[in-house]
Design an enzyme around this catalytic site. Structure first.
Site, PDB file in Angstrom:
ATOM      1  N   SER A 192       4.619   2.635   7.786  1.00 41.50           N
ATOM      2  CA  SER A 192       4.261   1.407   7.111  1.00 41.50           C
ATOM      3  C   SER A 192       5.359   0.793   6.314  1.00 41.50           C
ATOM      4  CB  SER A 192       3.191   1.721   6.221  1.00 41.50           C
ATOM      5  OG  SER A 192       1.872   1.831   6.904  1.00 41.50           O
TER       6      SER A 192
ATOM      7  N   ASP B  54       0.141  -7.754   1.415  1.00 40.14           N
ATOM      8  CA  ASP B  54       0.597  -6.188   1.571  1.00 40.14           C
ATOM      9  C   ASP B  54       2.128  -6.153   1.519  1.00 40.14           C
ATOM     10  OD1 ASP B  54       0.205  -3.523   1.744  1.00 40.14           O
ATOM     11  OD2 ASP B  54      -0.439  -3.513   3.809  1.00 40.14           O
TER      12      ASP B  54
ATOM     13  N   HIS C 140       0.702  -1.213   0.062  1.00 35.91           N
ATOM     14  CA  HIS C 140      -0.074   0.312   0.027  1.00 35.91           C
ATOM     15  C   HIS C 140       0.762   1.114   0.067  1.00 35.91           C
ATOM     16  CE1 HIS C 140       0.234  -0.139   4.408  1.00 35.91           C
ATOM     17  NE2 HIS C 140       0.406   1.147   4.681  1.00 35.91           N
TER      18      HIS C 140
END
Length: 309
Positions: A249, A171, A130
């Site tokens: 992230s 992811d 992402h």
């Protein structure tokens, strides 16, 4: 009845003071005053306390160890910027070519930021899908990726990152930077097998754009399920209370020995605040180890190759 002799023993009157030796002179008034002052000082003194441990004792090892942990692990962590590069006007023989990310980002808009870590000495960078999803889904090449790294001496530099593989189901994504081997510090890859709730863990990343930030916590839970970008569930996620915010992230979650045990991925936020609630999640490194080699060799996993095409 058995207690009576004992009670009598405890309650019997004190023994009379010993008979003073006749030939010793009584203490002078000066000596009596000094003795009284000493008793007063003794009564006023605070109660004794346990001595603090020496610098090499357990109580003081924690802080230096965490400092050293950050110093050794942070060069493996990278800062990732997703940029939209504006095309140069045609003319002057440039054929309308677009800017590269080394061009001081002039005319570029930062679409998002994230973290990642150096996987190997070939320049592969592991991050979340992402973080680079727009790069993956934009065929016009208007999106570029700029990766900020540190060499072994702590000197910062930046390189363009090329997306070579991604897996939305977990992811995960892999970037490639062209860097000399001696300028890369691959992360120490550990295992998520055998993790226990309560053990210490540390997150390193770039939350809210602040580079190389360390947050500390514990493993709060194991075997969690979190949603992936394509709507499937990522099983076996690690829950931690180490603060993870936007920009963390893709960065590593490490153990007390500096080994990567997970990839920081998601957090629950207090509604309307954007502030982490302390319930944060990382993809277990054992899952990453299974997926990344496939992404490096084939560009994507079997289940996602139709998406890649």
């Amino acid at each position: 009845m058995a207690l009576q002799p004992l009670l009598r023993l405890l309650l019997r009157p004190p023994l009379p003071p010993p008979h003073r030796t006749p030939h010793l002179p009584p203490p002078s008034s000066t000596r009596r005053a000094a003795a009284a002052a000493a008793l007063l000082l003794l009564a006023a003194a605070p109660s004794p306390r346990l001595a603090r441990a020496e610098p090499d004792g357990e109580d003081d090892v924690d802080e230096p160890r965490v400092v050293r942990l950050f110093e050794e692990a942070s060069p493996s962590v990278v800062f990732i910027k997703d940029l939209v590069i504006a095309a140069r006007p045609r003319g002057r023989g440039d054929g309308g070519a677009q800017q590269t990310v080394e061009d001081d980002e002039r005319g570029a808009t930062v679409e998002g930021t994230g973290s990642g870590f150096v996987w190997d000495s070939s320049g592969h960078i592991v991050t979340n899908y992402h973080v680079v999803a727009k790069l993956a889904g934009d065929g016009s090449e208007s999106h570029r990726c700029k990766v900020f790294l540190q060499d072994s001496s702590g000197t910062s530099y930046s390189k363009e990152g090329r997306l070579i593989g991604y897996d939305p189901t977990y992811d995960l994504a892999v970037l490639k930077v062209d860097v000399d081997v001696d300028k890369l510090r691959p992360a120490l890859i550990g295992t998520s097998r055998g993790l226990r709730v309560g053990q210490s863990c540390f997150a390193i990343g770039n939350p809210l754009g602040y580079e190389h930030t360390l947050t500390t916590g514990v493993v709060s839970g194991l075997g969690r399920e979190i949603p992936s970008p394509n709507g499937r569930m990522i099983r076996g996620a690690i829950q931690t209370d180490a603060a993870i915010n936007a920009g963390n992230s893709g960065g590593p979650l490490i153990d007390s020995y500096g080994h990567v045990i997970g990839v920081n991925t998601a957090t629950f936020t207090r509604k309307g605040s954007g502030i982490s609630s302390g319930v944060n999640f990382a993809i277990p490194i054992d899952t990453v180890v299974q997926s990344v080699p496939t992404l490096i060799v084939y560009g994507t996993t079997v289940s996602n190759r139709s998406v890649m095409a």
